[in-house]
Scaffold this motif. Structure first.
Motif, mmCIF file in Angstrom:
data_model
loop_
_atom_site.group_PDB
_atom_site.id
_atom_site.type_symbol
_atom_site.label_atom_id
_atom_site.label_comp_id
_atom_site.label_asym_id
_atom_site.label_seq_id
_atom_site.Cartn_x
_atom_site.Cartn_y
_atom_site.Cartn_z
ATOM 1 N N LEU A 161 54.755 7.110 -9.127
ATOM 2 C CA LEU A 161 54.304 8.137 -10.063
ATOM 3 C C LEU A 161 55.345 8.399 -11.146
ATOM 4 C CD1 LEU A 161 52.569 10.748 -7.725
ATOM 5 C CD2 LEU A 161 51.469 9.144 -9.302
ATOM 6 N N PHE A 162 56.617 8.393 -10.787
ATOM 7 C CA PHE A 162 57.673 8.556 -11.792
ATOM 8 C C PHE A 162 57.591 7.440 -12.827
ATOM 9 C CE2 PHE A 162 61.803 7.946 -13.657
ATOM 10 C CZ PHE A 162 62.305 9.221 -13.839
ATOM 11 N N ASP A 163 57.403 6.219 -12.347
ATOM 12 C CA ASP A 163 57.351 5.063 -13.229
ATOM 13 C C ASP A 163 56.110 5.101 -14.121
ATOM 14 O OD1 ASP A 163 58.825 2.462 -13.685
ATOM 15 O OD2 ASP A 163 56.850 1.635 -13.238
ATOM 16 N N LEU A 164 54.977 5.496 -13.536
ATOM 17 C CA LEU A 164 53.736 5.589 -14.315
ATOM 18 C C LEU A 164 53.859 6.657 -15.403
ATOM 19 C CD1 LEU A 164 50.792 4.715 -14.754
ATOM 20 C CD2 LEU A 164 50.126 6.460 -13.073
ATOM 21 N N ASN A 165 54.486 7.775 -15.072
ATOM 22 C CA ASN A 165 54.711 8.820 -16.081
ATOM 23 C C ASN A 165 55.526 8.269 -17.249
ATOM 24 O OD1 ASN A 165 54.759 11.387 -17.283
ATOM 25 N ND2 ASN A 165 56.624 11.962 -16.209
ATOM 26 N N SER A 166 56.540 7.464 -16.951
ATOM 27 C CA SER A 166 57.353 6.845 -18.014
ATOM 28 C C SER A 166 56.485 5.981 -18.917
ATOM 29 C CB SER A 166 58.482 6.013 -17.398
ATOM 30 O OG SER A 166 59.360 6.823 -16.649
ATOM 31 N N TRP A 167 55.556 5.236 -18.318
ATOM 32 C CA TRP A 167 54.657 4.385 -19.115
ATOM 33 C C TRP A 167 53.782 5.228 -20.030
ATOM 34 C CZ3 TRP A 167 49.285 3.907 -19.369
ATOM 35 C CH2 TRP A 167 48.804 2.784 -20.060
ATOM 36 N N TYR A 168 53.208 6.281 -19.495
ATOM 37 C CA TYR A 168 52.368 7.158 -20.323
ATOM 38 C C TYR A 168 53.162 7.741 -21.495
ATOM 39 C CZ TYR A 168 47.930 7.530 -17.703
ATOM 40 O OH TYR A 168 46.693 7.283 -17.131
ATOM 41 N N GLU A 172 60.649 3.200 -20.930
ATOM 42 C CA GLU A 172 60.821 2.000 -20.106
ATOM 43 C C GLU A 172 60.271 2.262 -18.704
ATOM 44 O OE1 GLU A 172 64.396 -0.903 -18.416
ATOM 45 O OE2 GLU A 172 64.833 0.631 -19.917
ATOM 46 N N SER A 173 59.477 1.316 -18.192
ATOM 47 C CA SER A 173 58.923 1.442 -16.849
ATOM 48 C C SER A 173 58.966 0.084 -16.157
ATOM 49 C CB SER A 173 57.480 1.964 -16.895
ATOM 50 O OG SER A 173 56.677 1.162 -17.730
ATOM 51 N N LYS A 174 59.243 0.115 -14.886
ATOM 52 C CA LYS A 174 59.428 -1.125 -14.122
ATOM 53 C C LYS A 174 58.156 -1.960 -14.048
ATOM 54 C CE LYS A 174 62.274 -0.981 -10.687
ATOM 55 N NZ LYS A 174 62.928 -0.795 -9.364
ATOM 56 N N PRO A 224 59.915 20.996 2.397
ATOM 57 C CA PRO A 224 59.312 22.323 2.325
ATOM 58 C C PRO A 224 59.685 23.216 3.506
ATOM 59 C CG PRO A 224 57.671 20.669 2.907
ATOM 60 C CD PRO A 224 58.919 19.929 2.533
ATOM 61 N N GLU A 225 59.985 22.608 4.666
ATOM 62 C CA GLU A 225 60.343 23.394 5.836
ATOM 63 C C GLU A 225 61.649 24.140 5.611
ATOM 64 O OE1 GLU A 225 60.484 20.505 8.916
ATOM 65 O OE2 GLU A 225 58.341 20.039 8.797
ATOM 66 N N LYS A 226 62.573 23.496 4.912
ATOM 67 C CA LYS A 226 63.870 24.123 4.617
ATOM 68 C C LYS A 226 63.928 24.690 3.199
ATOM 69 C CE LYS A 226 66.431 21.186 7.834
ATOM 70 N NZ LYS A 226 67.553 20.209 8.001
ATOM 71 N N LYS A 227 62.754 24.691 2.534
ATOM 72 C CA LYS A 227 62.639 25.207 1.170
ATOM 73 C C LYS A 227 63.582 24.482 0.201
ATOM 74 C CE LYS A 227 60.949 29.696 2.696
ATOM 75 N NZ LYS A 227 61.115 31.164 2.653
ATOM 76 N N ILE A 228 63.728 23.167 0.426
ATOM 77 C CA ILE A 228 64.530 22.329 -0.469
ATOM 78 C C ILE A 228 63.572 21.613 -1.422
ATOM 79 C CG2 ILE A 228 66.071 20.342 -0.644
ATOM 80 C CD1 ILE A 228 67.094 21.053 2.166
ATOM 81 N N ILE A 229 63.687 21.915 -2.706
ATOM 82 C CA ILE A 229 62.851 21.279 -3.722
ATOM 83 C C ILE A 229 63.721 20.316 -4.522
ATOM 84 C CG2 ILE A 229 61.307 21.625 -5.678
ATOM 85 C CD1 ILE A 229 60.280 22.814 -3.076
ATOM 86 N N ALA A 230 63.346 19.052 -4.544
ATOM 87 C CA ALA A 230 64.132 18.037 -5.250
ATOM 88 C C ALA A 230 63.191 17.138 -6.036
ATOM 89 C CB ALA A 230 64.941 17.206 -4.256
ATOM 90 N N TYR A 231 63.590 16.795 -7.256
ATOM 91 C CA TYR A 231 62.751 15.977 -8.134
ATOM 92 C C TYR A 231 63.473 14.687 -8.517
ATOM 93 C CZ TYR A 231 60.071 20.280 -8.508
ATOM 94 O OH TYR A 231 59.333 21.393 -8.213
ATOM 95 N N LEU A 232 62.696 13.645 -8.774
ATOM 96 C CA LEU A 232 63.241 12.361 -9.172
ATOM 97 C C LEU A 232 63.758 12.415 -10.603
ATOM 98 C CD1 LEU A 232 60.419 10.092 -7.720
ATOM 99 C CD2 LEU A 232 62.783 10.141 -6.909
ATOM 100 N N ASP A 233 64.868 11.725 -10.853
ATOM 101 C CA ASP A 233 65.352 11.577 -12.231
ATOM 102 C C ASP A 233 65.471 10.110 -12.629
ATOM 103 O OD1 ASP A 233 67.581 10.796 -10.828
ATOM 104 O OD2 ASP A 233 68.825 12.494 -11.427
ATOM 105 N N ASN A 234 65.034 9.203 -11.736
ATOM 106 C CA ASN A 234 65.007 7.774 -12.060
ATOM 107 C C ASN A 234 64.039 7.087 -11.105
ATOM 108 O OD1 ASN A 234 66.475 6.584 -9.629
ATOM 109 N ND2 ASN A 234 68.033 8.024 -10.394
ATOM 110 N N ASN A 235 63.774 5.802 -11.352
ATOM 111 C CA ASN A 235 62.840 5.050 -10.510
ATOM 112 C C ASN A 235 63.556 3.988 -9.687
ATOM 113 O OD1 ASN A 235 63.516 3.211 -12.450
ATOM 114 N ND2 ASN A 235 61.428 2.750 -13.115
#
Length: 263
Positions: A161-168, A172-174, A224-235
């Protein structure tokens, strides 16, 4: 809730069942295809204004003995495209779980959630383009196959999904070559946030509808159990190779699939 792995592997919990000889619901479960049509495609207007019409015979068997759904994409009653769609599993991979030396019972446990309807979606296998003079036929479109393997995304749907978002976004997308082959389909959704919304994938994101601000959860560290939210910054392609880390990844992935089941 229906489990499609059980549908084609009725003895999956038996001690003698060999996961390496499993049947694939994305190929062999007619019920999965029927349910996905009702959930994702039935009488659906696409973001660009075109209309999906599912063919009267909802589920077909292609030349390989695999189920598929065939649709027409219409505008003003005129057929623009005919598309053959295949189901794609988006949960944690059994193959990479076995590689991480996870036992059969633990794999079956995560499949109880990941192989419900929220763990599947559709991608094109072929498209017939009626807008061209010779009704051009596009095949070998498989996003499903392209996103697997060491050199791509190890079947991690968050990385895809990260890579597809880059394409849209024109970045650069893999898998650019694969997305370009599928652009007739992908262009029906106009933007990545609309692709996400159409296929009920909001649980994989931060929920932002702005194409420049939408973020994809990192399913390796999102908890979500530990309320840790983390987002991708690369593919960058990576997959846990140790048992505990892979089980954590599968659990995090399943938490998103459960959210999707309720949409």
């Amino acid at each position: 809730m229906m489990n499609y792995f059980k549908d084609v592997n009725p003895n999956w919990i038996d001690e003698s069942f060999d996961l390496r000889k499993r049947e694939d619901p994305d190929a062999k479960s007619k019920k999965l295809y029927e349910d996905l049509v009702k959930w994702l495609l039935d009488k659906k207007e696409l973001p660009n204004g075109n209309i999906i019409k599912v063919e009267d015979e909802v589920v077909w068997i292609d030349k390989y003995g695999t189920y598929e759904v065939r649709i027409e994409i219409l505008n003003g009653g005129k057929s623009l495209y005919r598309v053959g769609l295949g189901s794609d599993y988006i949960g944690a991979s059994v193959y990479w779980a076995i590689k991480a030396k996870i036992g059969k019972e633990e794999i079956v446990d995560f499949l109880k959630i990941s192989r419900t309807i929220g763990g599947h979606m559709f991608f094109p296998r072929w498209i017939k383009d009626y807008t061209t003079t010779n009704n051009e036929f596009h095949h070998s479109l498989s996003i499903n196959k392209a996103k697997g393997g060491r050199n791509d995304f190890y079947d991690r749907f968050d990385l895809f999904l990260f890579d597809l978002n880059s394409w849209y976004l024109g970045k650069e997308s893999k898998l650019k070559d694969v997305y370009d082959k599928n652009k007739i389909w992908l262009n029906q959704f106009e933007t990545f946030p609309q692709f996400i919304s159409f296929f009920k994938l909001d649980g994989f994101t931060n929920g932002n509808k702005n194409e420049n601000k939408i973020l994809i959860k990192n399913l390796l560290t999102f908890n979500p159990e530990k309320k840790i939210i983390a987002y991708l910054d690369n593919n960058n392609s990576t997959i846990p190779t140790e048992k505990v880390a892979y089980i954590d990844y599968a659990r995090h992935s399943n938490s998103v699939i459960l959210l999707r089941n309720n949409k």
